[in-house]
Write a protein that holds these residues in place. Structure first.
Motif, PDB file in Angstrom:
ATOM      1  N   CYS A  23       0.845  -1.184   0.000  1.00  0.00           N
ATOM      2  CA  CYS A  23       0.000   0.000   0.000  1.00  0.00           C
ATOM      3  C   CYS A  23       0.885   1.239   0.000  1.00  0.00           C
ATOM      4  O   CYS A  23       1.917   1.259   0.656  1.00  0.00           O
ATOM      5  CB  CYS A  23      -0.833   0.047   1.273  1.00  0.00           C
ATOM      6  SG  CYS A  23      -2.364  -0.845   1.191  1.00  0.00           S
ATOM      7  N   MET A  24       0.439   2.279  -0.697  1.00  0.00           N
ATOM      8  CA  MET A  24       1.184   3.526  -0.550  1.00  0.00           C
ATOM      9  C   MET A  24       0.753   4.246   0.740  1.00  0.00           C
ATOM     10  O   MET A  24       1.426   5.136   1.223  1.00  0.00           O
ATOM     11  CB  MET A  24       1.008   4.432  -1.779  1.00  0.00           C
ATOM     12  CG  MET A  24      -0.377   4.938  -2.053  1.00  0.00           C
ATOM     13  SD  MET A  24      -0.740   6.433  -1.122  1.00  0.00           S
ATOM     14  CE  MET A  24      -2.520   6.391  -1.130  1.00  0.00           C
ATOM     15  N   ALA A  25      -0.389   3.812   1.315  1.00  0.00           N
ATOM     16  CA  ALA A  25      -0.870   4.437   2.548  1.00  0.00           C
ATOM     17  C   ALA A  25      -0.168   3.823   3.753  1.00  0.00           C
ATOM     18  O   ALA A  25       0.259   2.678   3.721  1.00  0.00           O
ATOM     19  CB  ALA A  25      -2.367   4.232   2.681  1.00  0.00           C
ATOM     20  N   CYS A  63      -6.223   3.811   4.921  1.00  0.00           N
ATOM     21  CA  CYS A  63      -6.358   4.601   3.714  1.00  0.00           C
ATOM     22  C   CYS A  63      -7.831   4.878   3.429  1.00  0.00           C
ATOM     23  O   CYS A  63      -8.669   3.986   3.541  1.00  0.00           O
ATOM     24  CB  CYS A  63      -5.749   3.759   2.591  1.00  0.00           C
ATOM     25  SG  CYS A  63      -5.922   4.421   0.964  1.00  0.00           S
ATOM     26  N   LEU A  87      -8.709   6.464   0.514  1.00  0.00           N
ATOM     27  CA  LEU A  87      -8.814   6.748  -0.910  1.00  0.00           C
ATOM     28  C   LEU A  87      -9.949   5.958  -1.575  1.00  0.00           C
ATOM     29  O   LEU A  87     -10.780   6.505  -2.302  1.00  0.00           O
ATOM     30  CB  LEU A  87      -7.472   6.383  -1.556  1.00  0.00           C
ATOM     31  CG  LEU A  87      -7.156   6.914  -2.917  1.00  0.00           C
ATOM     32  CD1 LEU A  87      -7.160   8.426  -2.920  1.00  0.00           C
ATOM     33  CD2 LEU A  87      -5.773   6.404  -3.340  1.00  0.00           C
ATOM     34  N   ALA A 113     -11.531   0.544   2.388  1.00  0.00           N
ATOM     35  CA  ALA A 113     -10.374  -0.354   2.535  1.00  0.00           C
ATOM     36  C   ALA A 113     -10.246  -0.867   3.958  1.00  0.00           C
ATOM     37  O   ALA A 113      -9.753  -1.969   4.185  1.00  0.00           O
ATOM     38  CB  ALA A 113      -9.096   0.385   2.138  1.00  0.00           C
ATOM     39  N   CYS A 129     -11.289  -2.634  -0.488  1.00  0.00           N
ATOM     40  CA  CYS A 129     -10.480  -1.711  -1.282  1.00  0.00           C
ATOM     41  C   CYS A 129     -10.620  -1.961  -2.791  1.00  0.00           C
ATOM     42  O   CYS A 129     -10.527  -3.085  -3.265  1.00  0.00           O
ATOM     43  CB  CYS A 129      -9.015  -1.856  -0.886  1.00  0.00           C
ATOM     44  SG  CYS A 129      -7.998  -0.719  -1.803  1.00  0.00           S
ATOM     45  N   HIS A 158      -8.561  -0.460  -4.863  1.00  0.00           N
ATOM     46  CA  HIS A 158      -7.178  -0.207  -5.319  1.00  0.00           C
ATOM     47  C   HIS A 158      -7.037   1.028  -6.214  1.00  0.00           C
ATOM     48  O   HIS A 158      -6.346   0.975  -7.241  1.00  0.00           O
ATOM     49  CB  HIS A 158      -6.620  -1.448  -6.035  1.00  0.00           C
ATOM     50  CG  HIS A 158      -6.746  -2.688  -5.201  1.00  0.00           C
ATOM     51  ND1 HIS A 158      -5.956  -2.924  -4.094  1.00  0.00           N
ATOM     52  CD2 HIS A 158      -7.591  -3.733  -5.283  1.00  0.00           C
ATOM     53  CE1 HIS A 158      -6.311  -4.063  -3.532  1.00  0.00           C
ATOM     54  NE2 HIS A 158      -7.306  -4.576  -4.229  1.00  0.00           N
ATOM     55  N   PRO A 159      -7.630   2.154  -5.853  1.00  0.00           N
ATOM     56  CA  PRO A 159      -7.460   3.344  -6.694  1.00  0.00           C
ATOM     57  C   PRO A 159      -6.031   3.871  -6.716  1.00  0.00           C
ATOM     58  O   PRO A 159      -5.694   4.666  -7.589  1.00  0.00           O
ATOM     59  CB  PRO A 159      -8.413   4.373  -6.074  1.00  0.00           C
ATOM     60  CG  PRO A 159      -8.695   3.880  -4.719  1.00  0.00           C
ATOM     61  CD  PRO A 159      -8.574   2.390  -4.755  1.00  0.00           C
ATOM     62  N   CYS A 160      -5.177   3.425  -5.808  1.00  0.00           N
ATOM     63  CA  CYS A 160      -3.775   3.848  -5.893  1.00  0.00           C
ATOM     64  C   CYS A 160      -3.107   3.280  -7.136  1.00  0.00           C
ATOM     65  O   CYS A 160      -2.023   3.719  -7.508  1.00  0.00           O
ATOM     66  CB  CYS A 160      -3.003   3.420  -4.644  1.00  0.00           C
ATOM     67  SG  CYS A 160      -2.994   1.647  -4.386  1.00  0.00           S
TER      68      CYS A 160
HETATM   69  S1  SF4 Z   1      -6.168   2.255  -2.284  1.00  0.00           S
HETATM   70 FE1  SF4 Z   1      -6.162   0.270  -1.230  1.00  0.00          FE
HETATM   71  S2  SF4 Z   1      -4.272  -0.761  -1.928  1.00  0.00           S
HETATM   72 FE2  SF4 Z   1      -4.110   1.433  -2.427  1.00  0.00          FE
HETATM   73  S3  SF4 Z   1      -3.056   2.365  -0.690  1.00  0.00           S
HETATM   74 FE3  SF4 Z   1      -5.237   2.580  -0.276  1.00  0.00          FE
HETATM   75  S4  SF4 Z   1      -5.738   0.740   0.925  1.00  0.00           S
HETATM   76 FE4  SF4 Z   1      -3.766   0.357  -0.024  1.00  0.00          FE
END
Ligand code: SF4
Length: 415
Positions: free
Chosen positions: A174-176, A181, A183, A192, A197, A199-201
């Protein structure tokens, strides 16, 4: 031989029963899986109570362990049914629950006090006082936050010896911060922190000026777009000695949503690396390139050693959306006749007579062979199989066993 150091546990993801069986076949000491509720991978197939029963029975039959994730950040309403879930879970004989939320932790302690508790990476344990806190509260193990370098893990293990330490060694990142997160919830309504999740990252982002809706200006890091939050995948197979020295006693592979082939291949690579190291560290050193090339054959983003060796920088990102693989997953072995060598394979990707394929075997080095003939189960000869998941008969030139993998190396990976 290394007599004075305990071999770490190799812990694999089990997104469904087939993946669980493959993980154990290829040498995982334990698997983790999600119940139908309360797990952070709600899109994985997951296991109902009967499925967890079956999983535990199967794993215990092989002398291995099963840990069940209950690692959502719970809301008040989640506790209404969690009581029943935990009682059922205890009846399955699962070896531990993995939790993040102190509320869930306290409920487990209250109603199934004999159940071992592992603190999820999602709980973001980044220091020895937090690890000692969880140990004092009754946790058996802490899955460390992924944001820790080797030196800090060593400090934690020395200062909090009462708790086992588990660390992710391989898989998506995860980038979080510790996966906490918003996002996905913000962009898609899928939270998430409750296992949903989207996965919009990993999405490709563009720039839009607010008075010109619909006019998108590409923000190109290169011609493939702008994947500004897309982390590389973690891979620590070249750091087995350092992981052991730092006090990590369980190596965890990420990927309950990945294929059974991914599960088998990743477990196989880490099993070989750990066993080689314990047989002879020189053997491990000399085989490092081979382990890595095995992992390159699976579907992955570029690899990074993440925080373990350094703080992430621009090199830990990837700037396209592509996950690559050095091989195609062609099939999985269902049965093998040692007298005739006829092998029943369930097709997972198209292959044809004349193809050079490779068996990835749990019992030793894999081998390549030309597929000279293919039959269906009515003994009709085929050039290739028309139906996905069709059961096919081929002849393996060396022994294989159920759950071994049939794959095709792609040209770049053919050596
Ligand atoms: S969108 Fe999902 S996979 Fe991406 S950083 Fe956030 S929690 Fe992790």
């Amino acid at each position: 031989m290394m007599d004075n150091i305990a071999k770490p546990e190799l812990l694999a993801p089990a997104g469904d029963f087939e993946k669980l069986r493959a993980a154990l076949s290829f040498g995982a000491d334990a698997v983790y899986l999600g119940g139908a509720e309360y797990s952070l991978r709600s899109k994985a197939k997951n296991f109902d109570a009967e499925g967890i029963n079956q999983a535990v029975e199967y794993a215990h039959g092989l002398g291995r362990k099963v840990y069940v994730t209950v690692n959502i950040y719970a809301r008040n309403e989640d506790f209404k049914r969690m009581y029943d879930f935990l009682i059922k879970l205890q009846c399955t004989g699962a070896d531990a629950v993995i939790v993040s939320d102190p509320g869930v932790f306290s409920l487990v302690k209250e109603i199934i006090p004999d159940m071992a508790i592992h603190i999820s990476t999602q709980a973001n344990t980044t220091n020895y006082r937090a690890a000692a806190f969880w140990a004092k509260a009754g946790a058996k193990r802490v899955v460390l936050a992924r944001e820790l370098p080797a030196a800090e893990i060593t400090e934690i293990s020395r200062a909090a010896p009462a708790v086992e330490l588990e660390a992710f060694v391989h898989g998506a990142m995860c980038m979080a911060y510790s996966g906490r997160c918003l996002l996905s919830h913000y962009m898609t309504g899928r939270d998430a922190n409750r296992g949903e999740c989207a996965h919009p990252c990993r999405y490709n982002y563009v720039l839009m000026e607010e008075t010109r809706p619909g006019e998108y200006y590409p923000i190109e890091e290169d011609s493939r777009g702008a994947y500004v939050m897309n982390s590389k995948d973690l891979c620590l197979i070249e750091y087995i000695p350092q992981l052991i020295e730092s006090g990590v006693s369980c190596f965890k592979i990420e990927g309950r949503m990945k294929s059974v082939y991914y599960t088998a291949a990743a477990v196989n690579a880490y099993r070989c690396a750990i066993d080689d190291y314990f047989n002879d560290p020189k053997l491990y050193e000399s085989n490092k390139a081979a382990y890595l090339s095995e992992l390159f054959l699976t579907t992955h983003r570029d690899f990074t050693t993440g925080f373990f060796t350094d703080s992430p920088n621009e090199l830990t990102q990837i700037y396209d959306g592509v996950a690559e693989s050095g091989s195609d997953f062609c099939g999985i072995v269902k049965s093998y006749d040692s007298d005739s060598h006829w092998t029943i394979v369930e097709q997972r990707g198209k292959f044809s007579v004349g193809d050079e394929l490779e068996f990835l075997t749990a019992d030793g080095p894999g081998f390549r062979q030309i597929i000279n003939e293919i039959f269906d189960l009515n003994n009709a000869p085929l050039q290739s199989a028309p139906h996905p998941r069709q059961l096919l008969r081929i002849r393996a030139v060396r022994p294989v066993r159920e759950l071994d993998i049939l794959r095709r190396r792609l040209p770049a990976a053919c050596n």
